[in-house]
Write an enzyme that holds these catalytic residues in place. Structure first.
Site, PDB file in Angstrom:
ATOM      1  N   SER A   4       0.977  -1.453  -0.142  1.00  7.57           N
ATOM      2  CA  SER A   4       0.116  -0.159   0.040  1.00  7.57           C
ATOM      3  C   SER A   4       0.631   1.178  -0.031  1.00  7.57           C
ATOM      4  O   SER A   4       1.646   1.089  -1.424  1.00  7.57           O
ATOM      5  CB  SER A   4      -1.122   0.099   1.616  1.00  7.57           C
ATOM      6  OG  SER A   4      -1.728   0.408   0.984  1.00  7.57           O
TER       7      SER A   4
ATOM      8  N   HIS B 113      -7.926  -5.795   0.309  1.00 10.23           N
ATOM      9  CA  HIS B 113      -6.952  -4.915   0.825  1.00 10.23           C
ATOM     10  C   HIS B 113      -6.059  -5.679   2.037  1.00 10.23           C
ATOM     11  O   HIS B 113      -6.511  -6.086   3.100  1.00 10.23           O
ATOM     12  CB  HIS B 113      -7.125  -3.775   0.639  1.00 10.23           C
ATOM     13  CG  HIS B 113      -5.503  -2.458   1.050  1.00 10.23           C
ATOM     14  ND1 HIS B 113      -4.951  -2.107  -0.387  1.00 10.23           N
ATOM     15  CD2 HIS B 113      -4.813  -1.485   1.735  1.00 10.23           C
ATOM     16  CE1 HIS B 113      -4.239  -1.530  -0.313  1.00 10.23           C
ATOM     17  NE2 HIS B 113      -3.949  -1.285   1.486  1.00 10.23           N
TER      18      HIS B 113
ATOM     19  N   GLU C 281      -8.915  -4.791  -3.610  1.00 10.15           N
ATOM     20  CA  GLU C 281      -8.747  -4.062  -2.382  1.00 10.15           C
ATOM     21  C   GLU C 281      -9.219  -3.493  -2.199  1.00 10.15           C
ATOM     22  O   GLU C 281      -9.568  -3.577  -1.440  1.00 10.15           O
ATOM     23  CB  GLU C 281      -7.897  -3.517  -3.791  1.00 10.15           C
ATOM     24  CG  GLU C 281      -6.817  -4.018  -4.399  1.00 10.15           C
ATOM     25  CD  GLU C 281      -5.816  -4.062  -3.648  1.00 10.15           C
ATOM     26  OE1 GLU C 281      -5.780  -3.951  -2.243  1.00 10.15           O
ATOM     27  OE2 GLU C 281      -4.413  -4.134  -4.351  1.00 10.15           O
TER      28      GLU C 281
END
Length: 505
Positions: free
Chosen positions: A188, A410, A315
């Site tokens: 990320s 995610h 995600e």
């Protein structure tokens, strides 16, 4: 006991085949005279420093499961941690490959002390693991007006990361690591940090391989960063000057930034930040970071660095689950969402055809996830391969169906690559305790990272190879929601005419 340039350190006793040395300072505390300045080298200490606990976390308001929280007054926040195979395991092995991990958290929260980043499992398999803290929020990424003295550079969080890599270069041999076999990995915000480091002058020669999981982009332009400073200074009640901002306490700036974020959240339909406001990040300032890393990598800035890219196939489902995203209720609101984010109507229609049974909310999640992570990561891989770099691409698709499905969302891939599936704090991400299939998947992913760190080979063919492969991690479950990446070529085709601009409010 280990000898570093600044002094001797003592870590924990060997445990499960590894020794952990925690909270080693790599720079001076970034407060007082060092506030909002570039990191400064750590002064030596005398005696043996006890390094059996994680160092304090940087200023933030987040409280993450299983991790320490920031306490106002904690200042020695620029520290790192090393896991190395215990001496009996390391004996005779020679210098080992080094993996340096940069955590994510929207450049605003998180730390190296999160349980899912424990380096024990990869260390006992023969890799020296380093995790690090860096300045977050305004302290690390806020724009400080230039008063001509050059003392308050932009992208201070990235400069912290470079300082940590310099520490690795100068000290990691004492822990059994090879300073010329360093891989920098992140997820990320950490992944985009890795991409930035690949093209920053100050990081050249400090690592030879890079891993970017769920890179998010693009980076900010100077204008929005300057506007954000005005908003935060206003919320803090201080002048938007270097002196005014430095006079505000760290907790004041944390609260002010949170207030600005809340202001965006409470103004729906007013622009891209009203949907899920992430206000901090690297700034393409023209000096510290000259441009977005995709642009610089594509122009041939880092062809000698091997790159491994991964993203998850769903995600943004995580951000929906933790209520950080303003959801759409119908196709009309979906059109407004697309307009605010600058997405063409043809792209929305393309996703409707790709996912004919998806609800407007699911289409929103698919579009937002691919805009922010999936497509950006693929363009990062494309740019590096086009410039002649060895580039490997993978996707994390592991899901669980059932009454409470778990998505390939995610952060779900991180405990798999660290082998921390049994940590209770990650069970929300993976849907409960791991199954045997999960353990086998984790072993395969860890082996790929270890092989890449050791010799640049994760186990499949790179982009541009006649037998190019995209490695898919895990098995999609049709009961776990729509997954556009089941046909990755179609997804890429939908985005082929989309042009990224710099992130802006």
């Amino acid at each position: 006991m280990f000898e570093t340039v600044a002094g001797r350190v003592r870590g924990r006793a060997p445990h499960r085949g590894a020794v952990a040395v925690l909270g080693i300072p790599y720079a001076e505390p970034p407060f007082g005279d060092n506030r909002l300045a570039a990191p400064r080298a750590r002064r030596p200490w005398t005696g043996v420093r006890d390094c059996t606990r994680f160092g304090p976390v940087p200023p933030q308001s987040a409280e993450l499961p299983g991790a320490p929280v920031w306490s106002p007054g904690d200042e020695d926040v620029l520290s790192l941690n090393v896991w190395t195979p215990e001496p009996a395991v390391r004996a005779g092995a020679g210098p080992l490959p080094v993996l340096v991990w940069i955590h994510g958290g929207a450049y605003t929260f998180g730390s190296s002390a999160q349980p899912d980043f424990d380096g024990t499992v990869p260390a006992r398999a023969g890799t020296v693991v380093v995790t690090l803290n860096y300045r977050l929020g305004f302290e690390g990424f806020g724009h400080v007006p230039d008063d001509g003295d050059g003392l308050h550079p932009p992208n201070r969080g990235l400069l912290d990361q470079i300082a940590a890599l310099e520490w690795v270069r100068d000290n990691i041999a004492a822990f059994g690591g090879a300073p010329d076999r360093v891989t920098v990995a992140g997820q990320s915000a950490g992944a985009t940090s890795v991409a930035c480091l690949m093209v920053m002058d100050g990081a050249r020669g400090l690592f030879r391989r890079a891993v970017a999981h769920s890179a998010v982009g693009p980076v900010f332009a100077p204008g929005p960063a300057e506007e954000l400073t005005l908003r935060i200074a206003g919320a803090a009640g201080v002048p938007a000057t270097a002196a005014g901002l430095a006079a505000a306490s760290p907790q004041t700036l944390v609260r002010a930034a949170d207030a600005v974020v809340d202001g965006y959240r409470n103004a729906p339909g007013t622009g891209p930040l009203s949907w899920d406001p992430v206000v901090f990040g690297p700034v393409a300032d023209g000096r510290v970071l000259r441009a977005d890393p995709v642009e610089l990598i594509g122009s041939g800035e880092a062809p000698d660095i091997d790159l491994l890219v991964c993203h998850t196939t769903q995600e943004y489902w995580l951000f929906d689950a933790v209520n950080s995203l303003a959801p759409v209720a119908d196709h009309g609101e979906l059109s407004g969402f697309a307009h605010d984010l600058g997405l063409p109507g043809s792209l929305v229609e393309g996703y409707r055809r790709l996912l004919p049974s998806a609800s407007p909310r699911e289409l929103q999640l698919a579009l937002y996830g691919d805009l922010s992570f999936g497509e950006y990561g693929n363009r990062l891989a494309d740019a590096h391969a086009r410039a002649g770099g060895r580039t490997f691409l993978s996707r994390f698709a592991r899901q669980r169906g059932g009454e409470a499905p778990v998505y390939a969302w995610h952060c779900a891939d991180v405990p798999f690559v660290f082998g921390t599936l049994d940590e209770e704090s990650v069970h929300f991400l993976i849907g409960g305790p791991p199954t045997e299939d999960d353990r086998r998947l984790s072993a395969r992913m860890r082996a790929a990272w270890a092989g890449f760190a050791a010799d640049g080979d994760p186990g499949w063919r790179p982009k541009g190879d006649p037998e190019e492969t995209v490695r898919i991690w895990g098995t999609p479950d049709p009961a776990a929601g729509p997954d556009p990446w089941r046909d990755g070529d179609r997804v890429r085709g939908l985005w082929s005419s989309y042009a990224y601009g710099p992130a802006a409010p």
